[in-house]
Motif scaffolding. Structure first.
Motif, short mmCIF file in Angstrom:
data_model
loop_
_atom_site.label_atom_id
_atom_site.label_comp_id
_atom_site.label_asym_id
_atom_site.label_seq_id
_atom_site.Cartn_x
_atom_site.Cartn_y
_atom_site.Cartn_z
N GLY A 131 63.52 81.74 71.05
CA GLY A 131 63.95 80.93 72.19
C GLY A 131 64.18 79.47 71.89
O GLY A 131 64.54 78.70 72.80
N PHE A 132 63.98 79.04 70.64
CA PHE A 132 64.24 77.64 70.30
C PHE A 132 65.75 77.42 70.21
O PHE A 132 66.48 78.23 69.64
CB PHE A 132 63.58 77.28 68.97
N ALA A 133 66.20 76.30 70.75
CA ALA A 133 67.62 75.99 70.72
C ALA A 133 68.08 75.64 69.31
O ALA A 133 69.26 75.79 68.97
CB ALA A 133 67.92 74.83 71.66
N ALA A 134 67.16 75.15 68.48
CA ALA A 134 67.47 74.82 67.09
C ALA A 134 66.20 74.94 66.28
O ALA A 134 65.09 74.80 66.82
CB ALA A 134 68.04 73.41 66.98
N ALA A 135 66.35 75.21 64.99
CA ALA A 135 65.21 75.28 64.07
C ALA A 135 65.54 74.42 62.86
O ALA A 135 66.56 74.63 62.20
CB ALA A 135 64.95 76.73 63.64
N ILE A 136 64.70 73.44 62.58
CA ILE A 136 64.95 72.43 61.57
C ILE A 136 63.89 72.51 60.48
O ILE A 136 62.69 72.56 60.77
CB ILE A 136 64.91 71.02 62.19
N SER A 137 64.33 72.49 59.22
CA SER A 137 63.40 72.47 58.09
C SER A 137 63.01 71.03 57.77
O SER A 137 63.85 70.13 57.78
CB SER A 137 64.04 73.11 56.85
N LYS A 138 61.72 70.83 57.49
CA LYS A 138 61.22 69.53 57.05
C LYS A 138 61.04 69.54 55.53
O LYS A 138 60.63 70.57 55.00
CB LYS A 138 59.88 69.22 57.72
N PRO A 139 61.32 68.42 54.84
CA PRO A 139 61.70 67.12 55.41
C PRO A 139 63.13 67.14 55.91
O PRO A 139 63.97 67.89 55.42
CB PRO A 139 61.55 66.17 54.23
N VAL A 140 63.40 66.29 56.86
CA VAL A 140 64.73 66.20 57.46
C VAL A 140 65.10 64.73 57.57
O VAL A 140 64.25 63.89 57.90
CB VAL A 140 64.74 66.89 58.84
N GLY A 141 66.33 64.39 57.27
CA GLY A 141 66.78 63.02 57.40
C GLY A 141 66.85 62.61 58.86
O GLY A 141 67.05 63.44 59.75
N ALA A 142 66.70 61.32 59.11
CA ALA A 142 66.70 60.82 60.48
C ALA A 142 68.02 61.13 61.19
O ALA A 142 68.03 61.44 62.38
CB ALA A 142 66.44 59.31 60.50
N ASP A 143 69.14 61.07 60.45
CA ASP A 143 70.43 61.32 61.08
C ASP A 143 70.56 62.77 61.53
O ASP A 143 71.04 63.06 62.63
CB ASP A 143 71.57 60.93 60.15
N VAL A 144 70.10 63.69 60.70
CA VAL A 144 70.14 65.11 61.06
C VAL A 144 69.19 65.40 62.21
O VAL A 144 69.51 66.15 63.15
CB VAL A 144 69.82 65.99 59.84
N TRP A 145 68.01 64.80 62.16
CA TRP A 145 67.02 64.99 63.22
C TRP A 145 67.57 64.51 64.57
O TRP A 145 67.50 65.20 65.57
CB TRP A 145 65.75 64.24 62.85
N LEU A 146 68.15 63.31 64.58
CA LEU A 146 68.71 62.79 65.82
C LEU A 146 69.91 63.61 66.28
O LEU A 146 70.11 63.83 67.48
CB LEU A 146 69.13 61.33 65.63
N GLY A 147 70.69 64.10 65.32
CA GLY A 147 71.82 64.96 65.69
C GLY A 147 71.37 66.23 66.37
O GLY A 147 71.99 66.69 67.34
N ALA A 148 70.26 66.80 65.88
CA ALA A 148 69.74 68.02 66.50
C ALA A 148 69.25 67.75 67.92
O ALA A 148 69.48 68.55 68.84
CB ALA A 148 68.61 68.59 65.65
N ILE A 149 68.57 66.62 68.10
CA ILE A 149 68.08 66.28 69.44
C ILE A 149 69.26 66.05 70.39
O ILE A 149 69.28 66.55 71.51
CB ILE A 149 67.17 65.04 69.40
N ARG A 150 70.24 65.30 69.93
CA ARG A 150 71.42 65.06 70.78
C ARG A 150 72.11 66.37 71.12
O ARG A 150 72.66 66.54 72.21
CB ARG A 150 72.38 64.11 70.06
N GLY A 151 72.09 67.29 70.16
CA GLY A 151 72.72 68.58 70.40
C GLY A 151 72.07 69.33 71.55
O GLY A 151 72.76 69.84 72.43
#
Length: 239
Positions: free
Chosen positions: A95-115
């Motif tokens: 049910g997660f809208a996105a799944a992100i692997s760490k470490p993650v760059g700030a730009d990718v992290w913010l892009g996922a949140i904006r998404g």
């Protein structure tokens, strides 16, 4: 301004992700366990939840299921030290809208949140699984990896590395004690948190040794190699 709930129990990862999320801009509340996050999410209105997949008292998927059952509807992003495609897909299936692997760059992290907030999408493809058998050949510290993870800010690298090294003694003691007691789940839980921190600070050899032990938590050889690598990493930072 958006309000976000960041759920993360590793201090190094939490420090970076909180700072990166605040740059959205956003107000970022933090929780370090399932119960703390549930208490906050059921009394506050959040625009998104940023939930670690593995927490001291349960999983991110369990937390998300409880929140949905309670009628909470904010979109959720899972973040995890795992990089395997099947594990990321499993989180999305929960049910997660996105799944992100760490470490993650700030730009990718913010892009996922904006998404998930409907502004614009951000993607983060899973990295290939490294050959953990070669962990002893990896450098103790990889400055390029650390700089890439924090957007090229060397001051952030130093700050996160100091925080990371300060946690190593406690991490070592917990993993050694859990291994001696035969508690593989506890070993894996601490290793999961450590692996994320390793990525943010560039502790490359320790991250690989942690991955080997995560796969074989009952292996005396893997445990010995891990503890030796942890000690070498700590000593090199303090030297």
């Amino acid at each position: 301004m958006n309000r976000l709930l960041l759920v993360e129990d590793d201090p190094t990862s939490r420090s970076f992700l909180q700072a990166a999320s605040a740059a959205l801009p956003a107000e970022v509340d933090i929780a370090d366990s399932v119960e703390a996050a549930y208490a906050l999410a059921t009394v506050n209105a959040y625009d998104a939840w940023l939930i670690d997949a593995n927490l001291p008292d349960g999983t991110g998927a369990t937390l998300l299921a409880r929140l949905r059952a309670a009628g909470c509807t904010a979109p959720a992003i899972a973040h995890t030290a795992a990089r395997e495609r099947r594990e990321l897909d499993a989180l999305r299936a929960e049910g997660f809208a996105a799944a992100i692997s760490k470490p993650v760059g700030a730009d990718v992290w913010l892009g996922a949140i904006r998404g998930v907030l409907g502004r614009r999408s951000g993607t983060h493809p899973a990295a290939p699984l490294p050959d953990a058998r070669r962990s002893g050949e990896a450098p103790l510290w990889n400055g390029e990896t650390a700089l890439a993870a924090v957007g090229g800010n060397s001051g952030n690298v130093r700050g996160l590395r100091d925080l990371f090294v300060g946690e190593l003694d406690g991490t070592r003691a917990r993993i050694a004690a859990a291994a001696a007691a035969g508690d593989e789940n506890a070993v894996r839980g601490d290793l999961h948190r450590l692996r994320a921190g390793c990525g943010f600070v560039g502790a490359e050899r320790l991250g690989l040794a942690a991955r080997v032990l995560h796969v074989e938590p009952a292996s005396a050889v893997a445990l010995h190699a891990f503890l030796e690598t942890l000690d070498a990493t700590r000593e090199s930072a303090n030297g």
